[in-house]
Motif scaffolding. Structure first.
Motif, PDB file in Angstrom:
ATOM      1  N   GLY A   1      97.052  95.154   5.736  1.00  0.00           N
ATOM      2  CA  GLY A   1      95.898  95.657   6.465  1.00  0.00           C
ATOM      3  C   GLY A   1      96.300  96.646   7.532  1.00  0.00           C
ATOM      4  O   GLY A   1      97.275  97.392   7.388  1.00  0.00           O
ATOM      5  N   ARG A   2      95.530  96.658   8.625  1.00  0.00           N
ATOM      6  CA  ARG A   2      95.798  97.562   9.735  1.00  0.00           C
ATOM      7  C   ARG A   2      95.816  96.770  11.043  1.00  0.00           C
ATOM      8  O   ARG A   2      95.124  95.766  11.183  1.00  0.00           O
ATOM      9  N   ARG A   3      96.570  97.250  11.982  1.00  0.00           N
ATOM     10  CA  ARG A   3      96.748  96.584  13.270  1.00  0.00           C
ATOM     11  C   ARG A   3      95.414  96.449  14.009  1.00  0.00           C
ATOM     12  O   ARG A   3      94.614  97.384  14.074  1.00  0.00           O
ATOM     13  N   HIS A   4      95.177  95.249  14.573  1.00  0.00           N
ATOM     14  CA  HIS A   4      93.976  95.040  15.377  1.00  0.00           C
ATOM     15  C   HIS A   4      94.148  95.739  16.729  1.00  0.00           C
ATOM     16  O   HIS A   4      95.136  95.512  17.427  1.00  0.00           O
ATOM     17  N   GLN A   5      93.185  96.595  17.081  1.00  0.00           N
ATOM     18  CA  GLN A   5      93.280  97.309  18.342  1.00  0.00           C
ATOM     19  C   GLN A   5      93.134  96.382  19.536  1.00  0.00           C
ATOM     20  O   GLN A   5      93.718  96.604  20.598  1.00  0.00           O
ATOM     21  N   SER A   6      92.359  95.306  19.386  1.00  0.00           N
ATOM     22  CA  SER A   6      92.109  94.404  20.521  1.00  0.00           C
ATOM     23  C   SER A   6      93.324  93.547  20.835  1.00  0.00           C
ATOM     24  O   SER A   6      93.679  93.337  21.993  1.00  0.00           O
ATOM     25  N   THR A   7      94.002  93.046  19.801  1.00  0.00           N
ATOM     26  CA  THR A   7      95.133  92.149  20.012  1.00  0.00           C
ATOM     27  C   THR A   7      96.472  92.842  19.847  1.00  0.00           C
ATOM     28  O   THR A   7      97.491  92.363  20.353  1.00  0.00           O
ATOM     29  N   GLY A   8      96.499  93.968  19.139  1.00  0.00           N
ATOM     30  CA  GLY A   8      97.758  94.655  18.882  1.00  0.00           C
ATOM     31  C   GLY A   8      98.613  93.974  17.834  1.00  0.00           C
ATOM     32  O   GLY A   8      99.751  94.386  17.605  1.00  0.00           O
ATOM     33  N   GLU A   9      98.075  92.917  17.201  1.00  0.00           N
ATOM     34  CA  GLU A   9      98.853  92.159  16.230  1.00  0.00           C
ATOM     35  C   GLU A   9      98.855  92.878  14.877  1.00  0.00           C
ATOM     36  O   GLU A   9      97.800  93.123  14.300  1.00  0.00           O
ATOM     37  N   PRO A  10     100.033  93.232  14.354  1.00  0.00           N
ATOM     38  CA  PRO A  10     100.077  93.942  13.080  1.00  0.00           C
ATOM     39  C   PRO A  10     100.166  92.984  11.904  1.00  0.00           C
ATOM     40  O   PRO A  10     100.722  91.891  12.020  1.00  0.00           O
ATOM     41  N   PRO A  11      99.636  93.362  10.746  1.00  0.00           N
ATOM     42  CA  PRO A  11      99.894  92.593   9.529  1.00  0.00           C
ATOM     43  C   PRO A  11     101.323  92.848   9.071  1.00  0.00           C
ATOM     44  O   PRO A  11     102.001  93.745   9.587  1.00  0.00           O
ATOM     45  N   PHE A  12     101.791  92.085   8.079  1.00  0.00           N
ATOM     46  CA  PHE A  12     103.161  92.256   7.606  1.00  0.00           C
ATOM     47  C   PHE A  12     103.341  93.648   6.997  1.00  0.00           C
ATOM     48  O   PHE A  12     104.321  94.339   7.279  1.00  0.00           O
ATOM     49  N   ILE A  13     102.406  94.065   6.130  1.00  0.00           N
ATOM     50  CA  ILE A  13     102.385  95.440   5.631  1.00  0.00           C
ATOM     51  C   ILE A  13     101.309  96.168   6.415  1.00  0.00           C
ATOM     52  O   ILE A  13     100.114  96.022   6.148  1.00  0.00           O
TER      53      ILE A  13
ATOM     54  N   HIS B   1      91.131  95.923   8.311  1.00  0.00           N
ATOM     55  CA  HIS B   1      92.138  95.310   9.181  1.00  0.00           C
ATOM     56  C   HIS B   1      92.758  94.087   8.508  1.00  0.00           C
ATOM     57  O   HIS B   1      93.971  93.882   8.583  1.00  0.00           O
ATOM     58  N   GLU B   2      91.957  93.272   7.876  1.00  0.00           N
ATOM     59  CA  GLU B   2      92.456  92.128   7.099  1.00  0.00           C
ATOM     60  C   GLU B   2      92.062  92.380   5.649  1.00  0.00           C
ATOM     61  O   GLU B   2      91.060  91.884   5.168  1.00  0.00           O
ATOM     62  N   HIS B   3      92.873  93.175   4.969  1.00  0.00           N
ATOM     63  CA  HIS B   3      92.467  93.675   3.654  1.00  0.00           C
ATOM     64  C   HIS B   3      92.806  92.706   2.529  1.00  0.00           C
ATOM     65  O   HIS B   3      91.946  92.351   1.717  1.00  0.00           O
TER      66      HIS B   3
END
Length: 217
Positions: free
Chosen positions: A132-144, A157-159
């Motif tokens: 997915g894509r990094r959450h702007q609010s938390t800054g937490e990135p997915p593995f890919i 974001h959570e694809h």
């Protein structure tokens, strides 16, 4: 009609009938309950697991996700008998972009694909891989993380999830993404929350131009 914390209107006042989130009138949990399928903590008595969509209420919808994968996030994707490791190659796919544009709305015709971007080779070092894509609010990135340049705006974001099976193969789960997930150039996307078995060399298509190829090392 009651409104859940995520803004959905629901005829039920315990769990949202749209997203499964706990309504404000539902009792607060006394302790975090772990999903019996993938080990993800249950969020505020939500009906569905955020990790694999296991249904806490009906106790249904399990897929084969080892609990240890989230408890030991740095573990290599290897079995006890020395199973082969896997790598995901992420690339900007111009042919896939052309297929997407052929079925796009007129207002999307101004979109363009990056002319060049180096391929990314990512070892699959966990048994549950988030895409997915990094959450702007938390800054937490997915593995890919497909939020890096060139960012693919068609990716949620959570694809999707890649879930390694006991035989070391992988299954793909679309997490209800906005634009869907296809495999090997198929016209139709895979069904959301239904595991799709993958083979060595299969191509996963997400967003506007991203193709992820998984290969056994």
């Amino acid at each position: 009609m009651p409104t859940c914390p995520k803004g959905h209107q629901s005829e039920t006042d315990d769990w949202c009938e749209v997203c499964g989130h706990r309504m404000s009138s539902a009792p607060a949990p006394s302790a975090a309950e772990l999903c019996p399928n993938c080990g993800t903590p249950r969020e505020d008595l939500a009906q569905f697991c955020e990790g694999c969509r296991y249904n806490f209420v009906t106790r249904a919808g399990a897929v084969s996700v080892p609990q240890s994968s989230l408890l030991q996030p740095s573990r290599r994707a290897e079995g006890p008998t020395g199973s082969p490791t896997w790598t995901a190659t992420v690339r900007v796919d111009h042919d896939y972009f052309a297929r997407v544009m052929a079925h796009s709305e007129p207002e999307d015709q101004g979109l363009y694909v990056p002319t060049y971007s180096p391929d990314l080779h990512i070892p699959l070092t966990r048994t549950v891989i988030t895409i997915g894509r990094r959450h702007q609010s938390t800054g937490e990135p997915p593995f890919i993380d497909l939020d890096s340049a060139p960012e693919d705006p068609g990716v949620s974001h959570e694809h999707a999830l890649l879930v390694q099976q006991p035989d070391s193969t992988w299954s793909l789960i679309d997490k209800g993404s906005t634009n869907g997930t296809t495999v090997n150039g198929a016209e139709d996307p895979i069904s959301p929350y239904v595991p799709a078995p993958l083979k060595d060399g299969d191509h996963i298509h997400v967003g506007l131009w991203t193709t992820i190829t998984i290969r056994q090392d």
